[in-house]
Design an enzyme around this catalytic site. Structure first.
Site, PDB file in Angstrom:
ATOM      1  N   CYS A  13      -1.571 -15.154   6.292  1.00 55.40           N
ATOM      2  CA  CYS A  13      -0.455 -15.764   6.547  1.00 55.40           C
ATOM      3  C   CYS A  13      -0.106 -15.531   8.005  1.00 55.40           C
ATOM      4  CB  CYS A  13       0.690 -15.271   5.608  1.00 55.40           C
ATOM      5  SG  CYS A  13       0.808 -13.669   5.587  1.00 55.40           S
ATOM      6  N   CYS A  28       1.854  -5.226 -10.837  1.00 56.73           N
ATOM      7  CA  CYS A  28       1.533  -5.164 -12.445  1.00 56.73           C
ATOM      8  C   CYS A  28       0.887  -3.776 -12.775  1.00 56.73           C
ATOM      9  CB  CYS A  28       0.739  -6.334 -12.823  1.00 56.73           C
ATOM     10  SG  CYS A  28       1.282  -7.830 -12.430  1.00 56.73           S
ATOM     11  N   LEU A  53       2.746 -14.510  25.171  1.00 57.81           N
ATOM     12  CA  LEU A  53       1.287 -14.277  24.906  1.00 57.81           C
ATOM     13  C   LEU A  53       1.138 -13.856  23.385  1.00 57.81           C
ATOM     14  CD1 LEU A  53       1.424 -13.996  28.132  1.00 57.81           C
ATOM     15  CD2 LEU A  53       0.007 -12.123  27.964  1.00 57.81           C
ATOM     16  N   VAL A  54       0.379 -14.430  22.659  1.00 59.59           N
ATOM     17  CA  VAL A  54      -0.069 -14.007  21.544  1.00 59.59           C
ATOM     18  C   VAL A  54      -1.234 -13.384  21.111  1.00 59.59           C
ATOM     19  CG1 VAL A  54      -0.426 -14.830  19.093  1.00 59.59           C
ATOM     20  CG2 VAL A  54       1.615 -15.406  20.554  1.00 59.59           C
ATOM     21  N   GLY A 100       1.265  -5.890  22.563  1.00 61.22           N
ATOM     22  CA  GLY A 100       2.114  -6.609  21.683  1.00 61.22           C
ATOM     23  C   GLY A 100       3.158  -5.431  21.179  1.00 61.22           C
ATOM     24  N   ASP A 142       6.604   2.457  16.609  1.00 58.84           N
ATOM     25  CA  ASP A 142       6.075   3.576  16.504  1.00 58.84           C
ATOM     26  C   ASP A 142       5.257   4.371  17.493  1.00 58.84           C
ATOM     27  OD1 ASP A 142       7.053   3.979  13.784  1.00 58.84           O
ATOM     28  OD2 ASP A 142       5.318   2.824  13.038  1.00 58.84           O
ATOM     29  N   PHE A 163       8.302 -10.077 -15.088  1.00 59.00           N
ATOM     30  CA  PHE A 163       9.095  -8.944 -15.478  1.00 59.00           C
ATOM     31  C   PHE A 163      10.471  -9.139 -15.759  1.00 59.00           C
ATOM     32  CE2 PHE A 163       6.022  -8.334 -11.503  1.00 59.00           C
ATOM     33  CZ  PHE A 163       4.992  -7.755 -12.320  1.00 59.00           C
ATOM     34  N   GLU A 222      12.784 -15.386 -16.613  1.00 57.69           N
ATOM     35  CA  GLU A 222      13.132 -15.626 -18.019  1.00 57.69           C
ATOM     36  C   GLU A 222      14.388 -16.545 -18.032  1.00 57.69           C
ATOM     37  OE1 GLU A 222      14.228 -12.175 -20.361  1.00 57.69           O
ATOM     38  OE2 GLU A 222      15.508 -13.579 -21.982  1.00 57.69           O
ATOM     39  N   ARG A 264      22.426  -3.804 -24.294  1.00 60.75           N
ATOM     40  CA  ARG A 264      21.310  -2.945 -24.506  1.00 60.75           C
ATOM     41  C   ARG A 264      21.468  -1.554 -24.053  1.00 60.75           C
ATOM     42  NH1 ARG A 264      15.843  -2.975 -25.955  1.00 60.75           N
ATOM     43  NH2 ARG A 264      16.033  -5.080 -26.999  1.00 60.75           N
ATOM     44  N   GLU A 304       8.252  -2.956 -22.077  1.00 61.32           N
ATOM     45  CA  GLU A 304       9.543  -2.189 -21.481  1.00 61.32           C
ATOM     46  C   GLU A 304       9.458  -0.783 -21.393  1.00 61.32           C
ATOM     47  OE1 GLU A 304      12.758  -5.376 -21.601  1.00 61.32           O
ATOM     48  OE2 GLU A 304      11.872  -5.546 -23.637  1.00 61.32           O
TER      49      GLU A 304
HETATM   50  C1  LIG Z   1       3.488  -6.237   8.091  1.00 58.98           C
HETATM   51  C2  LIG Z   1       3.788  -5.606   9.391  1.00 58.98           C
HETATM   52  C3  LIG Z   1       3.764  -4.194   9.552  1.00 58.98           C
HETATM   53  C4  LIG Z   1       4.160  -3.742  10.704  1.00 58.98           C
HETATM   54  N1  LIG Z   1       4.247  -2.396  10.799  1.00 58.98           N
HETATM   55  C5  LIG Z   1       4.375  -1.703  12.159  1.00 58.98           C
HETATM   56  C6  LIG Z   1       4.477  -0.192  12.142  1.00 58.98           C
HETATM   57  O1  LIG Z   1       4.119   0.360  11.012  1.00 58.98           O
HETATM   58  N2  LIG Z   1       5.020   0.163  13.287  1.00 58.98           N
HETATM   59  C7  LIG Z   1       5.300  -0.485  14.389  1.00 58.98           C
HETATM   60  O2  LIG Z   1       5.718   0.026  15.530  1.00 58.98           O
HETATM   61  N3  LIG Z   1       5.186  -1.863  14.475  1.00 58.98           N
HETATM   62  C8  LIG Z   1       4.758  -2.552  13.277  1.00 58.98           C
HETATM   63  N4  LIG Z   1       4.754  -3.883  13.179  1.00 58.98           N
HETATM   64  C9  LIG Z   1       5.165  -4.647  14.313  1.00 58.98           C
HETATM   65  C10 LIG Z   1       3.808  -5.167  15.027  1.00 58.98           C
HETATM   66  O3  LIG Z   1       2.539  -5.216  14.175  1.00 58.98           O
HETATM   67  C11 LIG Z   1       3.383  -4.450  16.226  1.00 58.98           C
HETATM   68  O4  LIG Z   1       4.449  -4.540  17.014  1.00 58.98           O
HETATM   69  C12 LIG Z   1       2.302  -5.018  17.084  1.00 58.98           C
HETATM   70  O5  LIG Z   1       1.586  -4.138  17.707  1.00 58.98           O
HETATM   71  C13 LIG Z   1       2.450  -6.392  17.518  1.00 58.98           C
HETATM   72  O6  LIG Z   1       1.171  -6.679  18.283  1.00 58.98           O
HETATM   73  P1  LIG Z   1       0.363  -8.173  18.137  1.00 58.98           P
HETATM   74  O7  LIG Z   1      -0.561  -8.290  19.095  1.00 58.98           O
HETATM   75  O8  LIG Z   1       0.556  -8.690  16.654  1.00 58.98           O
HETATM   76  O9  LIG Z   1       1.730  -8.814  18.988  1.00 58.98           O
HETATM   77  P2  LIG Z   1       1.993 -10.374  19.238  1.00 58.98           P
HETATM   78  O10 LIG Z   1       2.825 -10.811  17.951  1.00 58.98           O
HETATM   79  O11 LIG Z   1       0.904 -11.184  19.313  1.00 58.98           O
HETATM   80  O12 LIG Z   1       3.034 -10.406  20.493  1.00 58.98           O
HETATM   81  C14 LIG Z   1       4.199  -9.816  20.209  1.00 58.98           C
HETATM   82  C15 LIG Z   1       4.885  -9.908  21.667  1.00 58.98           C
HETATM   83  O13 LIG Z   1       4.471  -9.028  22.839  1.00 58.98           O
HETATM   84  C16 LIG Z   1       4.222 -10.257  23.827  1.00 58.98           C
HETATM   85  N5  LIG Z   1       2.992  -9.685  24.450  1.00 58.98           N
HETATM   86  C17 LIG Z   1       1.869  -9.422  23.840  1.00 58.98           C
HETATM   87  N6  LIG Z   1       0.818  -8.792  24.617  1.00 58.98           N
HETATM   88  C18 LIG Z   1       1.685  -9.033  25.881  1.00 58.98           C
HETATM   89  C19 LIG Z   1       0.937  -8.877  27.130  1.00 58.98           C
HETATM   90  N7  LIG Z   1      -0.427  -8.462  27.503  1.00 58.98           N
HETATM   91  N8  LIG Z   1       1.738  -9.047  28.264  1.00 58.98           N
HETATM   92  C20 LIG Z   1       3.227  -9.508  28.125  1.00 58.98           C
HETATM   93  N9  LIG Z   1       3.573  -9.601  26.722  1.00 58.98           N
HETATM   94  C21 LIG Z   1       2.585  -9.525  25.942  1.00 58.98           C
HETATM   95  C22 LIG Z   1       3.981 -11.495  23.075  1.00 58.98           C
HETATM   96  O14 LIG Z   1       4.183 -12.483  24.216  1.00 58.98           O
HETATM   97  C23 LIG Z   1       5.276 -11.128  22.177  1.00 58.98           C
HETATM   98  O15 LIG Z   1       6.335 -11.409  22.462  1.00 58.98           O
HETATM   99  C24 LIG Z   1       4.415  -4.516  11.996  1.00 58.98           C
HETATM  100  C25 LIG Z   1       4.397  -5.646  11.830  1.00 58.98           C
HETATM  101  C26 LIG Z   1       3.942  -6.407  10.699  1.00 58.98           C
HETATM  102  C27 LIG Z   1       3.843  -8.021  10.416  1.00 58.98           C
HETATM  103  S1  FES Z   2      -2.010  -7.832 -10.997  1.00 57.19           S
HETATM  104 FE1  FES Z   2      -1.412  -7.129  -9.196  1.00 57.19          FE
HETATM  105  S2  FES Z   2       0.286  -8.251  -8.657  1.00 57.19           S
HETATM  106 FE2  FES Z   2      -0.119  -8.801 -10.747  1.00 57.19          FE
END
Ligand SMILES: Cc1cc2nc3c(=O)[nH]c(=O)nc-3n(C[C@H](O)[C@H](O)[C@H](O)COP(=O)(O)OP(=O)(O)OC[C@H]3O[C@@H](n4cnc5c(N)ncnc54)[C@H](O)[C@@H]3O)c2cc1C
Ligand code: FES
Length: 1293
Positions: A31, A108, A222-223, A315, A325, A762, A766, A844, A1225
């Site tokens: 996703c 589950c 930047l992504v 990022g 973190d 769950f 229902e 209940r 349950e």
């Molecule tokens: C399920 C989940 C769990 C997570 N858990 C944590 C966690 O435990 N701890 C935590 O700290 N974070 C967590 N995060 C946040 C995230 O994963 C981090 O911040 C991650 O490092 C972002 O990196 P990315 O490459 O995916 O960023 P992207 O989404 O690709 O980019 C993030 C931002 O950074 C900018 N960017 C990226 N690279 C550059 C560059 N070189 N120069 C300028 N701008 C730039 C982008 O333009 C954007 O605005 C979590 C996110 C999710 C979805």
């Molecule tokens: S078996 Fe894992 S959510 Fe249902």
């Protein structure tokens, strides 16, 4: 998000961000992986590695055969995580397996069977290679389904490894050679451009091109991993017209070792950074790698592997999240960043000047972050990092901290100190004042005191601060510093300095948490010797859909292929908790691309009035009474178009004062009628007789169902007579049918509801599924086209309600011995904006108010609070856990006030055979005492108690706690009329049997049990019996699949139908005794015998009357006892689930694998309820926790390190099918043993501060509540703000 997560994909060849030269396999979240980022990447989904028809992959087969798939919705994601692990490491150890699952969730199974199944791939848990004592496990089996030599009738294995196909890594699919060639050739460095509806994706070929593009599009994002941007686009409605993808640019992926440290390109993934740092830690002297080790410690708990595999360092920095973190470590370590634009680069220090505001940095729009230098540490430097989050794995921080101290060489005098905190301000902060005050000071008690009082001042938070938990967060800043203080003391001493010695009882405060590999035991009664080979009743056979679920072939509602002409629907919901609707403007929405129409109350052709109690509307009519109240719907040609248009609808409200919390409802006397009472004995006399009387209260939070498959409906109008066919994920096909018929204004016989399977229910499916299915049906009816809608996770959480929060207030009278003689208890439930099932749930709760204890004089009253929250509803346990939770609280209070042990008081008050409940039901066949005694002995309670007491004497900052808790759960719907069921059985001419019954399959294995029942009655193998689906045109007027009673009710109906058929076949069997089943069926057919039969069952002798307090409420009871042991960290509030032993009476189990699955799954859901899961609402009634990011259900790491489940043997139940008992349950409440074990540990911590006697701990026992309850010198420095003087971020509802 989680729908797609089912198909999480490992990507060979390097994800978008990874410039790894060798091809690798990465599990990622489908996703969050943008399609454009998959250039030159091969994607493997669960369907690509095996299938039931072709050949199963061992990772698919083993999860199924080890019973690790119940509803199966999570299974493909888990399969693919394991697959990715094995592709990279064919001989993993258990720690690797656990790490691989950090980003997977299952609601589950309770995780144990998944780990057990996959243990067989590990070095230790795998095939013995023929070295086993009795030959090879793969050929001999591991004793599955058989008893041990000592107890031949007791079995301990639920699957047989001999059934497993061996794993052969050489047979894996290879990385496509065409892609390999392409990635080696020049095309990898070619610029790419993808134009979308609203976004252009540009992948530059070089750094220079990237910098030029950034110059041209300064607002472009930047992504790299998209783990931040993806969330912003999906959930925060952000639109980024230009996206730059720098993943393939060499400079951004480079890793350079310099004299000062290691320089990482900003696009390096976190996994890659972790691998490089690990290597450095192994090869460099320890003093040089203090910073690296601190980063590695943070990475251990940073998201899950799927995220770390794609998320980049850049990022994390550039997102500038206040709860990042890594940023605190980078700041404490003094990392340097290189920024670059087309005109050149500059270097900046990561200090408190770098983050300029919430999610803002000093980086200019045209600049990019090129790289980060992570420095080596110095000889006299110590660095530590800490993260505290609600759940340990895959969670975001509450507070995160990194501290670096540099000492003058050869001394304990502080030369440089950096204290960096996340979660304490809109940006990551440095506690500079405190650090400056400590410079030049010696590392000792005085410094500690100064540091703590200074931090308490400097790290203060506004009581209304976003995120709440204000006092806890402040206390954490001190507690974490204290941990660092002790750690450094130890290290200085190791260097030979004469600093104060860390006393042995404080040592555990410095330990870093390392999870232990869980182990488990399951015990059940083997089937009697001589049982017919075809008779699978009592055998642990696999869930009949498990293999299909593991291969992704199992069809869920939203997998039904698109109909031609199909449309998608999105809901328009209220943003106000209580308001009049002044106007609705759809002009912009109607002009959005793809929109077909908008629908409101006036479009309902039948009645707009709906709901279990007819107190709801299909669409709001002039007023809204909760946030999430459905006002209207938009129908469009696609999901995206419908959802965008729904967001464009403008609504004006006149706000009215909402009632959000139970306390507000009490103040306003806002209750639904009736106020129920159960009274027995003479309360006044009881209190007079008592030696002591105490009063207390407890609040128990609600719970989100978090079924992995959200609510979904596909409505297909037929061309004639107003017919409508609906595919719904619902536990109540008949209710869905009648609600839809009413809304459409047609008789029920025109509406066909079909339920194949659910991805979890769950109780949440229902009654509340109808809020969606009626709307979708109205749309399909109006447009005469198929319409579909599957709620997104955030919508589902917002709209469909959950478990009722409860507040219990009690007065209890007891003797000096601990015997309770009088109880007066009041329950208040937060029922929300409609009645729904609240009355039955409150009833209940009252039926379970004494849990398992005999109370001679008792009164319980139940008040259902009418509030402006979405209507709360059924959830596994249905009010029972709330009633019992309050009981366990007063019994614990009684013990604490007497200074007795709670287990003594519990045992003393346990019911005895033949005693009567407050509602005058005599208890027969009571097995509580047997469960209790077996649990005590299996858990080795006495030894564990002594060990915990000793541990607590030896440790100041970690405490262990134990609790043993019973449960008695009444089986039957309390609405008598629901205790009925039907079945329809067809025997076809070839002897195959098509079975239908009124129950639905949601993962609990009901269909599997029903096939077992039919197979036994008909005397044929299970393979001849098939269940296709549940539908309203095969079995009419079905009761919801609920109340744990579906096996009892439907099983008896199936038995009835099969017996009718058997009787009809009897003459043919008599005539041809040596014939086969097929012979008899054929002969009967040619003799014109009806080979279809209807079965029916109603539970006899039920009918309780509240007015007279008479009549039987329940058919029988399921009993169980659990003993749990925990360890809490008094400084952070974190806890470990050390051990749990469960003894459960399920009668003669129909299927021990399924029943143990229910016990473990229910227990883990209860563990979430009582220790982890928290719904936060704003004071205005807005749900703030709307997804897996903010609402945490238990993960793999939360299962007790040692888990024993034993099904009570020799306990036949004459009241249900084949002597079995209901199990869905009852086990959930046993997780309260973990809550009370935590309370026991907190009691030990409070005793250190001379705080004795009863104390209040509300549920869930979150880290925040545990920490705040462990009052000590640090909490004293952070007093809570005076209630009423501020508006909190969230309120307890
Ligand atoms: C399920 C989940 C769990 C997570 N858990 C944590 C966690 O435990 N701890 C935590 O700290 N974070 C967590 N995060 C946040 C995230 O994963 C981090 O911040 C991650 O490092 C972002 O990196 P990315 O490459 O995916 O960023 P992207 O989404 O690709 O980019 C993030 C931002 O950074 C900018 N960017 C990226 N690279 C550059 C560059 N070189 N120069 C300028 N701008 C730039 C982008 O333009 C954007 O605005 C979590 C996110 C999710 C979805
Ligand atoms: S078996 Fe894992 S959510 Fe249902």
């Amino acid at each position: 998000m989680w729908r797609l997560h089912r198909h999480a994909v490992p990507i060979p060849g390097g994800a978008a961000a990874a410039a790894v030269s060798s091809a690798g396999h990465y599990a990622v979240n489908a996703c969050l992986a943008p399609l454009c980022s998959l250039h030159l990447v091969a994607v493997t989904t669960v369907e690509g590695i095996g299938s039931v028809a072709r050949k199963l992959h061992p990772v698919q087969e083993r999860i199924a055969r080890s019973h690790g798939s119940q509803c199966g919705f999570c299974t493909p994601g888990i399969v693919m995580s394991m697959y990715a692990l094995l592709r990279n490491n064919p001989t993993p150890n258990m720690a690797d397996v656990e790490e691989a699952f950090q980003g997977n969730l299952c609601r589950c199974t309770g995780y144990r069977p998944i780990l057990e199944g996959y243990k067989t791939f590990t070095v230790k848990g795998g095939c013995c290679g023929g070295k086993g004592q009795n030959g090879c496990c793969m050929t001999n089996g591991n004793g599955a389904f058989q008893g041990s030599k000592d107890k031949p009738e007791e079995a301990t294995s639920l699957f047989n490894t001999a059934d497993f196909e061996p794993y052969d890594p050489t047979q894996e699919v290879i990385f496509p050679p065409e892609l390999m060639n392409l990635s080696k050739g020049q095309r990898s460095s070619r610029s790419l451009c993808f134009h979308g509806d609203r976004t252009t994706w540009l992948q530059p070929e070089s750094l220079d091109e990237l910098l030029l593009l950034k110059w041209k599009h300064p607002d472009a994002r930047l992504v790299v991993g998209n783990t931040e941007v993806g969330i912003e686009v999906k959930f925060k409605n952000m639109v980024y017209p230009v996206v730059l993808a720098p993943g393939f640019i060499a400079e951004l992926n480079a890793v350079t070792h310099t004299e000062d440290g290691v320089v990482f390109g900003a696009a390096c993934t976190l996994s890659h950074m972790g691998a490089v740092l690990k290597e450095a830690v192994q090869s460099l002297p320890p003093h040089q790698t203090q910073v690296f080790q601190a980063i590695l410690e943070q990475l251990r708990w940073f998201a899950g592997q799927q995220i770390r595999n794609v998320a980049a360092i850049g990022g994390n920095i550039m997102t500038a999240s206040p709860i990042s973190d890594l940023n605190p470590v980078f700041m404490a370590a003094g990392c340097k960043l290189t920024l670059r634009d087309k005109d050149g680069s500059r270097e900046v220090q990561m200090d408190d000047g770098f983050f300029t505001g919430y999610r803002k940095t000093t980086v200019r729009p045209q600049e990019i972050l090129l790289s980060i230098l992570i420095p080596y540490s110095k000889k006299c430097q110590f660095v530590s990092a800490f993260k505290q989050s609600p759940r340990r794995e895959d969670d975001i921080s509450i507070v995160t901290a990194a501290i670096s101290a540099i000492f003058s060489p050869g001394t304990d005098v502080v030369k440089d100190l950096r204290l960096s905190y996340g979660g304490m301000a809109p940006v990551t902060v440095l506690a500079k004042k405190t650090a400056n005050r400590l410079l030049g000071r010696q590392w000792g008690e005085e410094l500690l005191q100064e540091a703590c009082s200074s931090l308490a001042e400097e790290m203060s938070l506004d009581p209304s601060a976003p995120g709440g938990m204000v006092r806890y967060r402040q206390t954490l800043t001190l507690s974490l510093f204290y941990k660092f203080y002790l750690t450094v003391l130890q290290k200085l001493r190791l260097q030979g300095l004469s600093v104060q010695e860390v006393s042995s009882e404080c040592l555990s405060a410095t330990e870093i948490y390392h999870p232990e590999t869980p182990s488990s035991v399951q015990v059940y009664q083997a089937v009697p010797e001589g049982q017919n080979q075809d008779d699978m009743v009592g055998c642990p056979i696999m869930h009949l859909s498990a293999l299909k679920q593991a291969t992704g072939e199992a069809v869920y509602c939203d997998d039904v292929p698109l109909y031609e002409n199909e449309l998608y629907l999105a809901l328009i919901t209220s943003t106000k908790a209580h308001a009049r609707i002044l106007s609705v403007d759809v002009s912009v929405a109607e002009r959005c691309p793809g929109v077909v129409c908008c629908l409101f109350a006036s479009d309902v052709p039948g009645s707009n009035v709906t709901g279990v109690r007819q107190d709801e509307t299909v669409f709001a009519d002039g007023q809204v009474t909760c946030v999430g109240h459905i006002i209207g719907a938009v129908v469009a040609d696609s999901q995206l178009h419908a959802q965008r248009a729904a967001k464009a609808v403008r609504i004006q409200y006149e706000e009215l004062k909402p009632i959000v919390t139970i306390q507000e409802a009490i103040a306003a006397q806002s209750f639904y009628e009736p106020i129920r009472t159960i009274q027995n004995g003479d309360l006044e006399a009881g209190f007079k007789q008592a030696d002591h009387i105490l009063e207390g209260e407890i609040h128990m939070g609600g719970q989100e169902h978090f079924y992995l498959e959200t609510n979904v409906t596909l409505a297909v109008p037929r061309e004639e007579d107003g017919e409508m066919e609906l595919f719904i994920s619902s536990q109540s096909p008949s209710d869905s049918q009648s609600f839809v018929a009413k809304a459409l204004g047609v008789p029920a016989n025109r509406v066909l509801v079909r339920v194949k399977r659910m991805g979890g229910g769950f109780g949440g499916k229902e009654s509340r599924t109808t809020v969606l299915s009626t709307v979708v049906a109205v749309a399909a009816n109006r447009l005469k086209r198929p319409v579909r809608c599957m709620l997104d996770r955030d919508e589902d959480m917002l709209i469909t309600g959950g478990r009722h929060p409860f507040y219990g207030k009690y007065k209890v009278g007891f003797l000096q011995s601990g015997k309770v003689v009088a109880l007066d208890v009041s329950f208040y439930s937060n029922s929300g904006n409609s009645m729904d099932l609240s009355q039955a749930i409150m009833e209940r709760a009252l039926f379970h108010m004494e849990n398992s204890y005999r109370i001679p004089n008792v009164r319980g009253q139940g008040f259902m609070c009418r509030t402006n929250l979405p209507s709360n509803t059924a959830f596994r346990g249905f009010g029972g856990p709330q009633g019992m939770m309050v009981a366990e609280n007063w019994i614990t209070d009684v013990a604490h006030s007497l200074g007795h042990s709670p287990e003594e008081v519990r045992r003393l008050n346990l019911y005895l055979e033949g005693e009567s409940t407050p509602y005058n039901q005599i208890l027969h066949g009571l097995t509580l005492d047997r469960c209790w005694d077996e649990c005590l002995s299996r858990s080795e309670y006495e030894q564990r108690r002594a060990a915990a007491d000793l541990f607590n004497r030896q440790n100041r900052w970690t405490k262990q706690g134990l609790a043993i808790v019973p449960t008695k759960f009444g089986i039957s719907f309390t609405a008598t009329f629901l205790n009925q069921a039907g079945a329809l059985v067809h025997i076809y001419r070839d002897g195959s049997v098509l079975l239908t019954h009124g129950g639905t399959e949601m993962g609990q294995g009901l269909h599997t049990k029903m096939v077992q029942v039919a197979s036994r009655v008909l005397g044929i193998p299970c393979s001849k019996v098939f269940i296709s689906e549940t539908s309203t045109n095969t079995v009419a007027n079905t009761s919801p699949t609920a109340a744990s009673a579906s096996t009892d009710l439907n099983g008896a109906a199936v038995q009835n139908a099969c017996e009718i058929l058997l009787k009809r076949l009897e003459p043919f069997k008599t005539k041809n005794p040596k014939g086969s089943w097929e012979d008899w069926v054929n002969a009967a057919y040619f003799d014109r015998v009806n080979l279809s039969a209807n079965g029916f069952y109603k539970t006899p002798d039920l009918g309780y009357d509240f007015d007279t307090n008479s009549g039987r409420a329940f058919n029988y009871y399921s009993y169980g006892v659990a003993c749990s042991e925990v360890e809490i960290d008094c400084l952070t509030g974190a806890h470990k689930n050390l051990r749990t032993t469960i003894v459960m009476d399920v009668g003669h189990s129909l299927n021990p694998a399924i029943d143990i699955g229910q016990v473990e799954g229910g227990f883990m859901q209860g563990l979430g309820l009582f220790t982890l899961e928290e719904l936060h609402y704003s004071p205005q009634g807005v749900l703030l926790t709307r997804g897996p990011g903010s609402y945490k259900i238990p993960a793999f790491g939360d299962i007790p390190t040692q888990l024993t489940v034993s099904l009570l043997r020799d306990a036949p139940n004459e009241k249900a099918i084949f002597a079995s008992k209901a199990v869905g349950e009852p086990p959930l409440f046993l997780a309260a043993s973990v809550f009370y074990a935590i309370k026991d540990a907190v009691r030990a911590a409070r005793a250190e501060s001379q705080m004795m006697g009863p104390f209040r701990l509300d549920s869930p026992a979150s880290a925040e509540r545990i920490r705040n309850a462990c009052c000590d010198r640090f909490t004293k420095l952070c007093p809570p703000a005076e209630p009423g003087t501020f508006t909190p971020w969230s309120v307890r509802v």
